[in-house]
Design a protein around this motif. Structure first.
Motif, PDB file in Angstrom:
ATOM      1  N   GLN A  60     -22.140  -5.400 -41.438  1.00  0.00           N
ATOM      2  CA  GLN A  60     -21.635  -5.112 -40.097  1.00  0.00           C
ATOM      3  C   GLN A  60     -20.160  -4.728 -40.230  1.00  0.00           C
ATOM      4  OE1 GLN A  60     -22.657  -4.184 -37.005  1.00  0.00           O
ATOM      5  NE2 GLN A  60     -23.769  -6.095 -36.760  1.00  0.00           N
ATOM      6  N   GLY A  61     -19.819  -3.509 -39.840  1.00  0.00           N
ATOM      7  CA  GLY A  61     -18.442  -3.038 -39.896  1.00  0.00           C
ATOM      8  C   GLY A  61     -17.845  -2.963 -38.498  1.00  0.00           C
ATOM      9  N   THR A  66     -11.837   1.884 -31.859  1.00  0.00           N
ATOM     10  CA  THR A  66     -12.382   1.340 -30.609  1.00  0.00           C
ATOM     11  C   THR A  66     -12.705  -0.148 -30.686  1.00  0.00           C
ATOM     12  OG1 THR A  66     -14.659   1.848 -31.253  1.00  0.00           O
ATOM     13  CG2 THR A  66     -13.445   3.568 -30.073  1.00  0.00           C
ATOM     14  N   GLY A  67     -12.833  -0.672 -31.907  1.00  0.00           N
ATOM     15  CA  GLY A  67     -13.179  -2.081 -32.060  1.00  0.00           C
ATOM     16  C   GLY A  67     -14.676  -2.349 -31.969  1.00  0.00           C
TER      17      GLY A  67
END
Length: 95
Positions: A60-61, A66-67
């Motif tokens: 998971q990156g 944008t976050g």
């Protein structure tokens, strides 16, 4: 050292080679190395080092702009491990 620097140096060290021949030699060697790695192979050059592939599992990156969370797929990445002789030569130069 860049690819063109390598070609120039090879042509200088071997005057019997034309620059065009030195360029072809470097291209063929790099193409073979790339093809071997892309087919999952391993390359070992005694006294220099070895090239192989490392597996990176999916994770998971995060998009830094944008976050938002982003799925990063699994992949293989090239990996170089310096040989003993190369490590010793580099170590001597830095000391």
């Amino acid at each position: 050292m860049t690819r063109s620097d390598l070609i120039t140096k090879l042509a200088e060290l071997h005057p019997q080679l034309l620059a065009k021949d030195a360029e072809l030699t470097v291209k063929v060697i790099l193409d073979i190395l790339s093809a071997t790695l892309s087919h999952g192979g391993r390359i070992e050059i005694r006294g220099f080092g070895s090239f192989g592939l490392n597996y990176r599992p999916p994770r998971q990156g995060r998009n830094p702009k944008t976050g938002d969370k982003v799925k990063v797929p699994a992949k293989y990445v090239p990996h170089f491990k310096a040989g003993k002789e190369l490590r010793e030569r580099v170590s001597e130069q830095k000391s």
